[in-house]
Design a protein around this motif. Structure first.
Motif, PDB file in Angstrom:
ATOM      1  N   GLY A 237      -8.334  51.356  85.773  1.00  0.00           N
ATOM      2  CA  GLY A 237      -8.588  50.022  85.205  1.00  0.00           C
ATOM      3  C   GLY A 237      -7.303  49.249  84.997  1.00  0.00           C
ATOM      4  N   ASP A 238      -7.104  48.765  83.730  1.00  0.00           N
ATOM      5  CA  ASP A 238      -5.940  47.897  83.477  1.00  0.00           C
ATOM      6  C   ASP A 238      -4.720  48.677  82.988  1.00  0.00           C
ATOM      7  N   LEU A 239      -4.742  49.996  83.166  1.00  0.00           N
ATOM      8  CA  LEU A 239      -3.650  50.813  82.614  1.00  0.00           C
ATOM      9  C   LEU A 239      -2.270  50.325  83.059  1.00  0.00           C
ATOM     10  N   LEU A 240      -2.106  50.062  84.353  1.00  0.00           N
ATOM     11  CA  LEU A 240      -0.772  49.668  84.834  1.00  0.00           C
ATOM     12  C   LEU A 240      -0.343  48.308  84.274  1.00  0.00           C
ATOM     13  N   ALA A 241      -1.314  47.470  83.963  1.00  0.00           N
ATOM     14  CA  ALA A 241      -0.968  46.158  83.398  1.00  0.00           C
ATOM     15  C   ALA A 241      -0.311  46.334  82.029  1.00  0.00           C
ATOM     16  N   ARG A 242      -0.582  47.480  81.379  1.00  0.00           N
ATOM     17  CA  ARG A 242      -0.030  47.710  80.028  1.00  0.00           C
ATOM     18  C   ARG A 242       1.347  48.378  80.063  1.00  0.00           C
ATOM     19  N   VAL A 243       1.858  48.647  81.246  1.00  0.00           N
ATOM     20  CA  VAL A 243       3.182  49.285  81.353  1.00  0.00           C
ATOM     21  C   VAL A 243       4.262  48.217  81.213  1.00  0.00           C
ATOM     22  N   ASP A 244       5.149  48.377  80.200  1.00  0.00           N
ATOM     23  CA  ASP A 244       6.242  47.391  80.131  1.00  0.00           C
ATOM     24  C   ASP A 244       7.607  48.034  80.385  1.00  0.00           C
ATOM     25  N   LYS A 245       7.613  49.374  80.517  1.00  0.00           N
ATOM     26  CA  LYS A 245       8.885  50.052  80.803  1.00  0.00           C
ATOM     27  C   LYS A 245       8.583  51.239  81.705  1.00  0.00           C
ATOM     28  N   VAL A 246       9.350  51.386  82.769  1.00  0.00           N
ATOM     29  CA  VAL A 246       9.078  52.484  83.694  1.00  0.00           C
ATOM     30  C   VAL A 246      10.405  53.039  84.215  1.00  0.00           C
ATOM     31  N   HIS A 247      10.442  54.363  84.409  1.00  0.00           N
ATOM     32  CA  HIS A 247      11.631  55.000  84.975  1.00  0.00           C
ATOM     33  C   HIS A 247      11.326  55.512  86.372  1.00  0.00           C
ATOM     34  N   ARG A 248      12.348  55.552  87.185  1.00  0.00           N
ATOM     35  CA  ARG A 248      12.144  55.891  88.584  1.00  0.00           C
ATOM     36  C   ARG A 248      13.201  56.926  89.001  1.00  0.00           C
ATOM     37  N   TRP A 249      12.747  57.972  89.658  1.00  0.00           N
ATOM     38  CA  TRP A 249      13.656  59.022  90.143  1.00  0.00           C
ATOM     39  C   TRP A 249      13.488  59.157  91.640  1.00  0.00           C
ATOM     40  N   ALA A 250      14.555  59.038  92.388  1.00  0.00           N
ATOM     41  CA  ALA A 250      14.495  59.424  93.795  1.00  0.00           C
ATOM     42  C   ALA A 250      14.725  60.932  93.792  1.00  0.00           C
ATOM     43  N   LEU A 251      13.728  61.699  94.201  1.00  0.00           N
ATOM     44  CA  LEU A 251      13.823  63.149  94.054  1.00  0.00           C
ATOM     45  C   LEU A 251      14.712  63.727  95.154  1.00  0.00           C
ATOM     46  N   HIS A 252      15.865  64.225  94.726  1.00  0.00           N
ATOM     47  CA  HIS A 252      16.823  64.859  95.631  1.00  0.00           C
ATOM     48  C   HIS A 252      16.752  66.365  95.409  1.00  0.00           C
ATOM     49  N   LEU A 253      16.870  67.108  96.458  1.00  0.00           N
ATOM     50  CA  LEU A 253      16.751  68.560  96.330  1.00  0.00           C
ATOM     51  C   LEU A 253      17.883  69.279  97.030  1.00  0.00           C
ATOM     52  N   ARG A 254      18.232  70.432  96.478  1.00  0.00           N
ATOM     53  CA  ARG A 254      19.022  71.426  97.210  1.00  0.00           C
ATOM     54  C   ARG A 254      18.091  72.616  97.394  1.00  0.00           C
ATOM     55  N   PRO A 255      18.357  73.453  98.374  1.00  0.00           N
ATOM     56  CA  PRO A 255      17.531  74.653  98.486  1.00  0.00           C
ATOM     57  C   PRO A 255      17.778  75.581  97.292  1.00  0.00           C
ATOM     58  N   VAL A 256      16.894  76.527  97.086  1.00  0.00           N
ATOM     59  CA  VAL A 256      17.118  77.537  96.043  1.00  0.00           C
ATOM     60  C   VAL A 256      18.448  78.234  96.358  1.00  0.00           C
ATOM     61  N   ALA A 257      19.304  78.374  95.352  1.00  0.00           N
ATOM     62  CA  ALA A 257      20.610  79.010  95.589  1.00  0.00           C
ATOM     63  C   ALA A 257      20.409  80.431  96.112  1.00  0.00           C
ATOM     64  N   ARG A 258      21.280  80.828  97.051  1.00  0.00           N
ATOM     65  CA  ARG A 258      21.161  82.191  97.619  1.00  0.00           C
ATOM     66  C   ARG A 258      21.713  83.208  96.641  1.00  0.00           C
ATOM     67  N   THR A 259      22.707  82.794  95.870  1.00  0.00           N
ATOM     68  CA  THR A 259      23.317  83.680  94.880  1.00  0.00           C
ATOM     69  C   THR A 259      23.312  82.970  93.532  1.00  0.00           C
ATOM     70  N   TRP A 260      22.776  83.615  92.531  1.00  0.00           N
ATOM     71  CA  TRP A 260      22.688  82.978  91.216  1.00  0.00           C
ATOM     72  C   TRP A 260      23.759  83.499  90.259  1.00  0.00           C
TER      73      TRP A 260
END
Ligand SMILES: Cc1cc2nc3c(=O)[nH]c(=O)nc-3n(C[C@H](O)[C@H](O)[C@H](O)COP(=O)(O)OP(=O)(O)OC[C@H]3O[C@@H](n4cnc5c(N)ncnc54)[C@H](O)[C@@H]3O)c2cc1C
Length: 371
Positions: free
Chosen positions: A241-264
């Motif tokens: 419904g009108d949920l997005l109309a009620r958003v006045d602040k939003v955060h945005r992440w460009a999801l960057h990844l590394r592979p799982v480390a081979r050695t921890w």
């Protein structure tokens, strides 16, 4: 062997760092935690804590035996999967694992862990960027997140790569408390949106993810534009419904990844949480895995001493982290299909949602406190 009296430095005051600091201090270690930010604050957003994460919170005493008050946790009876553009319910997926999922505000969860860490005697040093060479101890745990500086010291340099996914998060206040409601996941072409209640329904949490072919801006975590948000997700958000109309602040992440480390682990230094295994959010498991890591690292070091304990920690964790991260990556396409492929996927979901949830018991039904 015991962790008693060990001098420990923890880098990072996120969920992983705070949990491992509390877990080691409760076993008698003398822990100093270094956090680069001037105060301990989590992002203003919700977090799903599935049964596996809950077990660690219970074992740390971060959750009272009587459970958490509804102002802090909404218990999820499950998730409605919807075809967003068609506004059609596709399937009801019961909570994965043996118990209900908790929806918590990240700040509430972090506050509980900070409380446990302080009670166990952890020294918190805020406003401190800790670099390799700048801190010492019998044991150093680097829980410095997905862009970990410390990871290169252990596993070599690997640049984070844009995953093709951009996540948006917003909280919308509600005047009246709403009863606990199931989450809704609306799927659409190249995007999906998850909506669930927080703090007894006084807040509605929105997490939305869209695919993009490239990302040019340097900053990967920034304030988003509510108008652009509404525009990009208008189609998939139709069930709300009108949920997005009620958003006045939003955060945005460009999801960057590394592979799982081979050695921890190297010598007395160990990686933990996103620093070791950054993940896409499609299984809602990053923070839960960090909680599991924290318990296992503290328990193994306590039982075996630093070097053998860290080796046992990596051996106990690395395959599980790899499998969960791979599953999360593989889930993206399931939520983002365009027609006609979405009809097939939705038909499979409609008849197989329960079975699908049961097939994931190894993820959500895992108890790190007994492993
Ligand atoms: C959109 C989205 C939704 C998600 N939803 C869920 C969910 O529902 N459930 C779930 O389990 N997970 C979820 N996750 C994943 C979860 O947020 C992360 O996996 C988790 O927060 C990682 O915790 P961490 O402590 O390892 O790292 P972080 O939270 O990144 O903490 C690292 C800390 O280290 C500090 N730091 C960094 N470098 C230094 C330094 N050199 N010196 C001192 N301090 C330093 C940082 O300031 C930060 O406080 C989601 C993620 C995203 C992006």
């Amino acid at each position: 062997m015991s962790a008693k009296g060990l001098q420990v430095a923890v880098i990072g005051g996120g969920i992983g760092g705070m949990a491992v600091a509390a877990a080691l201090a409760r076993r008698g270690a003398r822990v100093t935690l270094h956090e680069q930010a001037g105060d301990l604050a989590e992002v203003g957003a919700g977090l799903q804590v599935s049964w596996n994460g809950q077990q660690v919170l219970r074992a740390l005493g971060a959750v009272p035996a009587t459970g958490l008050p509804p102002e802090e946790v909404s218990l999820s009876p499950g998730t409605w999967m919807m075809d967003g553009p068609a506004r059609r319910r596709v399937a009801f997926v019961p909570p994965p694992g043996p118990g209900q999922t908790w929806y918590m505000h990240r700040a509430d969860l972090l506050a509980r862990l900070v409380d446990r860490a302080r009670a166990a005697g952890v020294t918190l040093k805020l406003g401190q960027v800790a670099t390799p060479g700048s801190v010492a101890g019998d044991l150093i745990v680097a829980a410095d997140g997905g862009r970990s500086l410390w990871r290169s010291a252990i596993d070599g340099p690997v640049e984070p790569v844009f995953s093709g996914q951009v996540a948006w998060r917003a909280l919308v206040p509600n005047d009246k408390a709403l009863p606990t409601a199931p989450a809704t996941l609306a799927m659409g072409p190249r995007a999906h949106m998850v909506v669930y209640p927080l703090r007894a329904g006084r807040l509605t949490n929105i997490v939305a993810v869209e695919e993009r072919s490239h990302w040019t801006e340097e900053d990967w975590n920034q304030q988003g534009d509510p108008v652009e948000f509404r525009d990009r997700f208008a189609d998939v958000a139709r069930p709300f419904g009108d949920l997005l109309a009620r958003v006045d602040k939003v955060h945005r992440w460009a999801l960057h990844l590394r592979p799982v480390a081979r050695t921890w682990v190297q010598g007395n230094l160990a990686l933990l949480g996103d620093a070791a295994h950054p993940t896409l959010p499609f299984m809602a498991q990053g923070a839960c895995l960090a909680l599991e890591d924290a318990w296992v690292l503290a328990a193994r070091v306590d039982a075996l001493g630093v070097a053998p304990g860290l080796a046992a920690y990596q051996a106990a964790r690395i395959d599980r982290a790899r499998r969960v991260v791979a599953l999360a990556r593989g889930n993206a396409w399931r939520f983002h299909l365009g027609r006609p492929w979405s009809w097939g996927a939705q038909a499979v979901l409609a008849v197989g949602a329960g079975a699908l949830a049961r097939r994931l018991d190894w993820v959500y039904g895992y108890d790190a406190t007994r492993a």
